[in-house]
Every structure is written in structure tokens, then in C-alpha cells.
Design a protein around this motif. Structure first.
Motif, mmCIF file in Angstrom:
data_model
loop_
_atom_site.group_PDB
_atom_site.id
_atom_site.type_symbol
_atom_site.label_atom_id
_atom_site.label_comp_id
_atom_site.label_asym_id
_atom_site.label_seq_id
_atom_site.Cartn_x
_atom_site.Cartn_y
_atom_site.Cartn_z
ATOM 1 N N GLN A 60 43.076 42.341 39.472
ATOM 2 C CA GLN A 60 41.847 42.243 38.672
ATOM 3 C C GLN A 60 41.143 43.592 38.512
ATOM 4 O O GLN A 60 40.084 43.675 37.899
ATOM 5 C CB GLN A 60 40.896 41.187 39.236
ATOM 6 C CG GLN A 60 40.192 41.573 40.520
ATOM 7 C CD GLN A 60 39.403 40.396 41.084
ATOM 8 O OE1 GLN A 60 39.966 39.391 41.504
ATOM 9 N NE2 GLN A 60 38.078 40.502 41.069
ATOM 10 N N GLU A 117 32.614 41.779 30.215
ATOM 11 C CA GLU A 117 33.497 42.239 31.304
ATOM 12 C C GLU A 117 34.949 42.312 30.831
ATOM 13 O O GLU A 117 35.689 43.210 31.217
ATOM 14 C CB GLU A 117 33.401 41.299 32.516
ATOM 15 C CG GLU A 117 32.113 41.418 33.286
ATOM 16 C CD GLU A 117 31.858 42.832 33.756
ATOM 17 O OE1 GLU A 117 32.486 43.261 34.729
ATOM 18 O OE2 GLU A 117 31.030 43.528 33.130
ATOM 19 N N HIS A 124 41.057 42.215 33.330
ATOM 20 C CA HIS A 124 40.321 41.781 34.531
ATOM 21 C C HIS A 124 40.384 40.262 34.728
ATOM 22 O O HIS A 124 40.736 39.777 35.803
ATOM 23 C CB HIS A 124 38.866 42.248 34.412
ATOM 24 C CG HIS A 124 37.949 41.687 35.454
ATOM 25 N ND1 HIS A 124 38.075 41.992 36.789
ATOM 26 C CD2 HIS A 124 36.887 40.833 35.365
ATOM 27 C CE1 HIS A 124 37.141 41.359 37.485
ATOM 28 N NE2 HIS A 124 36.412 40.647 36.644
ATOM 29 N N PHE A 125 40.089 39.506 33.666
ATOM 30 C CA PHE A 125 40.017 38.054 33.861
ATOM 31 C C PHE A 125 41.394 37.422 34.034
ATOM 32 O O PHE A 125 41.512 36.380 34.687
ATOM 33 C CB PHE A 125 39.214 37.389 32.730
ATOM 34 C CG PHE A 125 37.731 37.633 32.877
ATOM 35 C CD1 PHE A 125 37.078 37.302 34.052
ATOM 36 C CD2 PHE A 125 36.996 38.204 31.852
ATOM 37 C CE1 PHE A 125 35.715 37.535 34.218
ATOM 38 C CE2 PHE A 125 35.635 38.443 31.998
ATOM 39 C CZ PHE A 125 34.991 38.102 33.185
ATOM 40 N N VAL A 128 41.730 37.718 37.643
ATOM 41 C CA VAL A 128 40.851 36.766 38.340
ATOM 42 C C VAL A 128 41.460 35.361 38.296
ATOM 43 O O VAL A 128 41.579 34.680 39.324
ATOM 44 C CB VAL A 128 39.433 36.761 37.714
ATOM 45 C CG1 VAL A 128 38.599 35.601 38.248
ATOM 46 C CG2 VAL A 128 38.721 38.088 37.975
ATOM 47 N N ASP A 150 28.123 36.950 39.166
ATOM 48 C CA ASP A 150 29.266 37.211 38.275
ATOM 49 C C ASP A 150 29.339 36.061 37.272
ATOM 50 O O ASP A 150 30.223 35.200 37.339
ATOM 51 C CB ASP A 150 30.547 37.325 39.106
ATOM 52 C CG ASP A 150 30.470 38.479 40.090
ATOM 53 O OD1 ASP A 150 30.630 39.618 39.656
ATOM 54 O OD2 ASP A 150 30.195 38.237 41.289
ATOM 55 N N GLN A 152 29.928 35.660 34.029
ATOM 56 C CA GLN A 152 31.063 35.457 33.115
ATOM 57 C C GLN A 152 32.278 34.959 33.904
ATOM 58 O O GLN A 152 33.031 34.098 33.426
ATOM 59 C CB GLN A 152 31.380 36.768 32.387
ATOM 60 C CG GLN A 152 32.235 36.572 31.147
ATOM 61 C CD GLN A 152 32.437 37.871 30.380
ATOM 62 O OE1 GLN A 152 31.913 38.925 30.763
ATOM 63 N NE2 GLN A 152 33.196 37.802 29.296
ATOM 64 N N GLN A 153 32.445 35.480 35.128
ATOM 65 C CA GLN A 153 33.528 34.999 35.993
ATOM 66 C C GLN A 153 33.367 33.498 36.251
ATOM 67 O O GLN A 153 34.340 32.748 36.255
ATOM 68 C CB GLN A 153 33.510 35.767 37.313
ATOM 69 C CG GLN A 153 34.437 35.214 38.373
ATOM 70 C CD GLN A 153 34.541 36.128 39.583
ATOM 71 O OE1 GLN A 153 35.305 37.081 39.571
ATOM 72 N NE2 GLN A 153 33.785 35.848 40.625
ATOM 73 N N CYS A 154 32.112 33.058 36.472
ATOM 74 C CA CYS A 154 31.870 31.627 36.706
ATOM 75 C C CYS A 154 32.331 30.804 35.502
ATOM 76 O O CYS A 154 32.920 29.732 35.659
ATOM 77 C CB CYS A 154 30.386 31.357 36.966
ATOM 78 S SG CYS A 154 29.818 31.972 38.549
#
Ligand code: AMP
Length: 283
Positions: A60, A117, A124-125, A128, A150, A152-154
Motif C-alpha cells: 500500500q 488518496e 494505494h487502495f 489496502v 482514514d 476514504q479507506q473506511c
């Protein structure tokens, strides 16, 4: 507290407990702080067994120097987790999760993976999603705890859960901050004392932008004025500073009734890239 480094040992333990205990899971990259521990405490409150993973996921990181410099404080982390009452810690080496081919799978969850992001940290995603999926498969939790720090990660993880783990409950927990407003982050340890004070400008700028927006200043003007007031320093390099609709992460240029919004920011402070966000609360 049990500490496992292999998927086999972890799964052996989990399979003998899963039928009796509901499992809450907190994935982390270590260098733990009070933000991480708030997730452990939330899981402990809701589940008989709390599992925390500590794994600095290479796939990531789009920037090799960021991966190299990422803080690693395993013995201190284990001490904090034991004090907090975490039941199980999983700290694998990359080969345990990836085998010899340390690469991300490619996913297409649409625009949410490509904006903000996703745009500033290409790939990156994918990294993730790849690691979170592997960890969910290893831990087989009933619920997972992530921080809204985080945001956007959520959203990306909620897509993964919707598509591949429909029985898993996602808990999104509030951001824990230092008294001065700076969002706690493992990367903060890389800031100098002066930068740490300067970095409080992110929270001040987001609050100021929110205030301006509530006072019906045009949204772009509201954000520009806040950036000028609090982030006008050569040590700062803003990557994005926007109001977004939290349903879809689209940039919002106006406030509509019955929608939820957040201000999101990514900004370099010297050599350290910081991200933060602030929900826009109706008054
Ligand atoms: P990380 O170790 O940075 O990958 O973070 C692990 C988990 O902790 C993620 O779900 C983060 O969103 C969450 N987290 C990180 N910082 C904070 C914070 N300041 N408050 C609450 N949760 C956080």
C-alpha cells in the motif's frame, strides 16, 4: 495476550475459539498511539475476543522511502496492547501473507479508489484491499474496527465488506486528537517539535473552513481563506483541501439539505505527509 507470527498458528487458535467467542478485529501498521487503542477498547467493549494485527503492508506504499521510514516500535506496541487488554496480536512477516510474490491484486470499486488518496498515492487502495482481505480471511472476525481519520479507506473497506464479507460488521470510530487538535498518527513521530506545532494548522484550517462554509461563504473561497490563514508557510504543501459529500466522496460545491459532508485534507508538513478530515456538523 497471545502473539502469533504465522497464519497457521493464528488460525489454529481462532478455530478453537471462534465457535465460543465473538471476535472483534483491529488491523494496524503498528507504532501504536491512543487512536489505535481507542479501537481496541471499542472492540473489547463489544466482543469477547479482540485481535489486533500489526503489519506494515508493503503493497500500500507507493513511495519506497515512506515505507522505509515508517516507524516500527513492536516491543512498545506489544506492551501497550497487553496493558489495554488485547487478547491476540498477529504480527506476520510479508511472506506469511503474500508468499514470495509481494504484490497487490487489482480491484475496481469505481471512483472512490481513484480520487484524493487514490490519485495522490497510485495503487494505494489496491494494496489496502489486498491486505485487509487477507487479514479478514486469516482472522475471520465478526466485526472490524477502523478509524474515520482514514475516511476514504473506511469507504473502500466498506465496499470490500459489502462485496466479499457480507456478515462482517464494520465499526467506524472517531478520530482521536492531541489536546492541540493534531490528529494522532504514527507518522507524527517523524515531525520535528516545530513541525508538530505547525501541523496543528491542519485542524485549525479545517475548522475555519467549516465556519466560513456555515457563514455561507462560497465553498472554494471558504477553503482558500482557511488555507491562507493557517497553512501559508513554505513547510506546507497542500495536496488537496476540499469539501466532499461523504456518501460518494464527490467534491461538493454547494450544501444540499439531508446530505452529509466532510472537509478532507492531505498536506505535507516538511518531509511528512499528513491527512485529516472534519465532518461538517449542522448547527
Ligand atoms: P494505521 O496503523 O495508521 O494503519 O491505522 C490503523 C487503524 O487505526 C486505522 O483504522 C486508522 O484509521 C486508525 N487510526 C489511525 N489514527 C487514528 C486516530 N487518530 N484516531 C482514531 N483512529 C485512528
Amino acid at each position: 495476550m497471545f502473539v502469533f507470527t504465522t497464519v497457521n498458528d493464528l488460525q489454529h487458535f481462532i478455530s478453537s475459539h471462534a465457535s465460543k467467542h465473538r471476535i472483534g478485529f483491529v488491523p494496524t501498521m503498528g507504532a501504536l498511539h491512543a487512536g489505535h487503542l481507542s479501537l481496541i477498547n471499542a472492540s473489547k467493549h463489544n466482543h469477547e475476543l479482540t485481535v489486533c494485527s500489526i503489519f506494515v503492508n508493503p503493497t500500500q506504499f507507493n513511495n519506497p522511502s515512506d515505507l522505509e521510514k515508517y516507524p516500527r516500535t513492536l516491543s512498545q506496541d506489544l506492551k501497550l496492547l497487553a496493558e489495554t487488554g488485547c487478547d491476540v496480536v498477529f504480527t506476520p512477516e510479508p511472506e506469511q501473507l503474500y508468499g514470495s510474490d509481494i504484490q497487490a491484486q487489482i480491484y475496481d470499486y469505481g471512483e472512490i479508489m481513484n480520487s484524493f488518496e487514490g490519485a495522490f498515492r497510485p495503487g494505494h487502495f489496491n494494496g489496502v484491499i489486498t491486505v485487509v482481505k487477507k487479514l479478514f480471511e486469516a482472522v475471520k472476525p465478526d466485526a472490524a474496527y477502523f478509524g474515520s481519520k482514514d475516511l476514504q479507506q473506511c469507504m473502500v473497506v466498506s465496499q470490500l465488506i459489502k462485496r466479499e464479507f457480507p456478515n462482517l460488521k464494520l465499526h467506524i470510530m472517531p478520530t482521536i486528537r492531541e489536546e492541540n487538535g493534531l490528529a494522532m498518527s504514527s507518522r507524527n513521530t517523524r515531525l520535528s517539535d516545530t513541525e508538530k506545532i505547525l501541523a496543528t494548522g491542519l485542524y485549525k484550517a479545517m475548522n475555519n473552513a467549516a465556519e466560513n462554509i456555515k457563514n455561507e461563504v462560497d465553498i472554494n473561497a471558504a477553503i482558500n481563506a482557511a488555507a491562507y490563514k493557517y497553512l501559508n508557510n513554505p513547510l506546507f504543501k497542500i495536496e488537496y483541501f476540499n469539501l466532499i459529500n461523504t456518501e460518494n466522496f464527490n467534491v461538493a460545491n454547494a450544501i444540499q439539505p439531508n446530505c452529509n459532508y466532510a472537509i478532507i485534507i492531505a498536506c505535507w508538513c516538511g518531509e511528512v505527509r499528513l491527512i485529516d478530515n472534519l465532518p461538517l456538523v449542522e448547527t
